[in-house]
Design a protein around this motif. Structure first.
Motif, PDB file in Angstrom:
ATOM      1  N   GLU A 188      18.994  44.913  29.605  1.00 49.56           N
ATOM      2  CA  GLU A 188      17.624  44.706  29.146  1.00 49.56           C
ATOM      3  C   GLU A 188      17.036  43.414  29.711  1.00 49.56           C
ATOM      4  OE1 GLU A 188      15.205  44.896  24.891  1.00 49.56           O
ATOM      5  OE2 GLU A 188      17.353  44.468  24.918  1.00 49.56           O
ATOM      6  N   MET A 189      17.862  42.371  29.825  1.00 52.45           N
ATOM      7  CA  MET A 189      17.363  41.092  30.335  1.00 52.45           C
ATOM      8  C   MET A 189      16.947  41.220  31.804  1.00 52.45           C
ATOM      9  SD  MET A 189      19.995  38.344  28.609  1.00 52.45           S
ATOM     10  CE  MET A 189      18.996  36.924  29.116  1.00 52.45           C
ATOM     11  N   ALA A 190      17.712  41.998  32.562  1.00 47.67           N
ATOM     12  CA  ALA A 190      17.356  42.209  33.963  1.00 47.67           C
ATOM     13  C   ALA A 190      16.076  43.029  34.073  1.00 47.67           C
ATOM     14  CB  ALA A 190      18.498  42.914  34.687  1.00 47.67           C
ATOM     15  N   VAL A 206      22.699  46.523  37.564  1.00 49.56           N
ATOM     16  CA  VAL A 206      21.628  47.202  36.827  1.00 49.56           C
ATOM     17  C   VAL A 206      20.676  47.812  37.844  1.00 49.56           C
ATOM     18  CG1 VAL A 206      19.732  46.962  35.173  1.00 49.56           C
ATOM     19  CG2 VAL A 206      21.791  45.547  34.929  1.00 49.56           C
ATOM     20  N   ASP A 207      20.524  49.115  37.771  1.00 51.36           N
ATOM     21  CA  ASP A 207      19.626  49.835  38.674  1.00 51.36           C
ATOM     22  C   ASP A 207      19.897  49.481  40.138  1.00 51.36           C
ATOM     23  OD1 ASP A 207      18.424  50.908  36.400  1.00 51.36           O
ATOM     24  OD2 ASP A 207      16.956  49.289  36.289  1.00 51.36           O
ATOM     25  N   TYR A 229      23.059  41.174  38.844  1.00 48.81           N
ATOM     26  CA  TYR A 229      22.247  40.163  38.168  1.00 48.81           C
ATOM     27  C   TYR A 229      23.063  39.044  37.529  1.00 48.81           C
ATOM     28  CZ  TYR A 229      18.089  43.037  38.712  1.00 48.81           C
ATOM     29  OH  TYR A 229      17.031  43.736  39.234  1.00 48.81           O
ATOM     30  N   GLY A 230      24.334  38.950  37.830  1.00 46.83           N
ATOM     31  CA  GLY A 230      25.135  37.887  37.253  1.00 46.83           C
ATOM     32  C   GLY A 230      26.391  37.686  38.068  1.00 46.83           C
ATOM     33  N   ASN A 247      17.789  32.117  36.316  1.00 45.63           N
ATOM     34  CA  ASN A 247      16.505  32.425  35.697  1.00 45.63           C
ATOM     35  C   ASN A 247      15.548  32.967  36.758  1.00 45.63           C
ATOM     36  OD1 ASN A 247      14.069  32.465  34.348  1.00 45.63           O
ATOM     37  ND2 ASN A 247      14.173  30.353  33.641  1.00 45.63           N
ATOM     38  N   ALA A 248      15.031  34.154  36.527  1.00 42.04           N
ATOM     39  CA  ALA A 248      14.127  34.777  37.500  1.00 42.04           C
ATOM     40  C   ALA A 248      12.830  33.994  37.668  1.00 42.04           C
ATOM     41  CB  ALA A 248      13.817  36.206  37.077  1.00 42.04           C
TER      42      ALA A 248
END
Length: 424
Positions: free
Chosen positions: A112-114, A143-144, A148-149, A312-313
């Motif tokens: 969800e965060m991504a 994710v998708d 992301y980490g 952080n994006a």
């Protein structure tokens, strides 16, 4: 690491998802943290949760100073945050404001965060190093189609067994669930139970049973743990409880090795973090195996937890933040080894780094690393506290005699509603 310090880095599970402990403290940072880079053009803020292991805070300051020495234009301001129970709340609030960190830890990595645009994709950092990471970690952080980490430690959970107790009973380490049931029954005698999976007699077993039968908890946009094979496997809890071979209500829970080292159980589900204590007290009178396969089409499984760092994006210093993360968790193998085994006992996520970690190169520790690579599984990134509560509640009812498929379908229906809301 001691039981009294839970949760610390073993909060693995993930961090805020399964354990709540300790008093909250406010985030704090020392302006001097970043002052070592006089004339630096950029100062990055990096958040850590409050680790309980002695030496961790000094270690991350040392790592940051080494980076700045190699990159004089970039200073690092370390923020040592609250304990696990409050860290995520503080982080989520910070990410909504203007003072969010550039780099931060995540105990529970959530898709969800991504999808909300809070995390920067890191595929460009991994590049050719991607294949060196534990595949389970790559799957967990994708994710998708994007990463992301970056995992900083892997906490592998597995089944410990006492060699002498199994030998005396003429038993081999269980390779199937039926063998686990039979061995637990035969090893139950007097004050010793055959198996300890948690004071509630449930612990991680519902997840392990579903996975070891070839099932899943969530697939894409569907909660699926009530599928026939998984439900049948989770129903195996009833068999263990009916046999009264499961240790209940010990003075410490499954994440502490006390029941195992004190002879209250012949087999225990626990984590790698406990291995040094077990080895110190039992010598070589123990071994480790994954949770055994359920049924003929099943497969062994181990659970992986640990902490992840993300960017952080919305960071104003995206390039510098990525440079720092890559330097720290891809390029500096000595730092990765130090972080994994000098302040606790964990596995570096890069397989090639784990392979050259002396403390993980022999005996049960080496076997544990092999188990983590071959059989490691993590929770789905859409898994929530509410989903967990429903699943574990259904499993507890099943252990007491409830119909497995019916109980799980009821819980799954509510979990699906939660997932639908999450996916929006």
């Amino acid at each position: 690491m001691t039981a009294g310090s839970l949760p610390t880095r073993r909060s693995f599970l993930g961090a805020s998802l399964l354990f709540v402990a300790g008093a909250a403290v406010g985030c704090s940072s020392n302006p001097q943290e970043a002052a070592s880079a006089k004339g630096a053009k950029v100062t990055l803020t990096q958040w850590y949760h409050q680790y309980g292991e002695e030496g961790t805070q000094a270690a991350v300051k040392r790592y940051a100073a080494a980076f700045t020495k190699a990159h004089p234009d970039i200073a690092i301001n370390i923020v040592w945050g609250p304990d696990t129970s409050q860290y995520e709340t503080k982080l989520n609030a910070a990410l909504l404001g203007d003072d969010a960190p550039d780099v931060f830890e995540l105990g529970d990595f959530r898709a969800e965060m991504a999808r909300k645009g809070q995390l920067a994709p890191l595929d460009d950092l991994y590049s050719s190093a991607k294949d060196s990471f534990n595949p389970a970690d790559i799957d967990y952080l994708t994710v998708d189609g994007k990463l992301y980490g970056m995992k900083t430690i892997d906490d592998v959970m597995m089944l410990y067994y006492r060699k002498s107790m199994l030998d005396k009973a003429g038993q081999e380490p269980p390779q199937t669930f039926d063998e686990l049931v039979d061995t637990a029954r035969k090893l139950t005698s007097g004050d010793t139970k055959g198996l300890f999976i948690g004071n509630d007699g449930i612990g991680d077993a519902p997840y392990l049973l579903a996975w070891s039968a070839g099932g899943e908890l969530v697939m894409d946009d569907k909660v699926v743990y009530a599928a026939a094979d998984a439900a049948r496997a989770v129903g195996g809890l009833r068999q263990l409880h009916t046999d009264k071979s499961v240790l209940l209500g010990f003075t410490t829970d499954w994440y502490d090795a006390g029941a195992f080292t004190q002879g209250a159980t012949a087999m225990q589900w626990c984590g790698l973090w406990a291995l040094p204590t077990i080895e110190k007290q039992l010598g070589d009178d123990f071994g480790v195996v994954p949770w055994p396969a359920y049924g003929t089409s099943g497969k062994p499984v181990a659970r992986l937890g640990g902490w992840t760092q993300a960017v952080n994006a919305k960071s104003k210093h995206m390039g510098e933040a990525k440079t720092y993360l890559k330097w720290l968790w891809i390029q500096q193998s000595d730092i990765q080894i130090d972080w994994a085994v000098k302040y606790g006992f964990h596995v570096p996520p890069q397989m090639k780094v784990a392979a050259r970690t002396p403390e993980l190169s022999k005996g049960a520790a080496k076997t544990a690393v092999e188990i983590s690579t071959k059989y490691g599984r993590s929770f789905p990134t859409t898994w929530t506290q509410a989903m967990q509560a429903g699943f574990i509640g259904a499993a507890a009812d099943i252990a007491k005699g409830a119909d497995a498929e019916k109980a799980l379908k009821k819980a799954q229906s509510q979990a699906q509603s939660d997932l639908d809301k999450q996916l929006g």
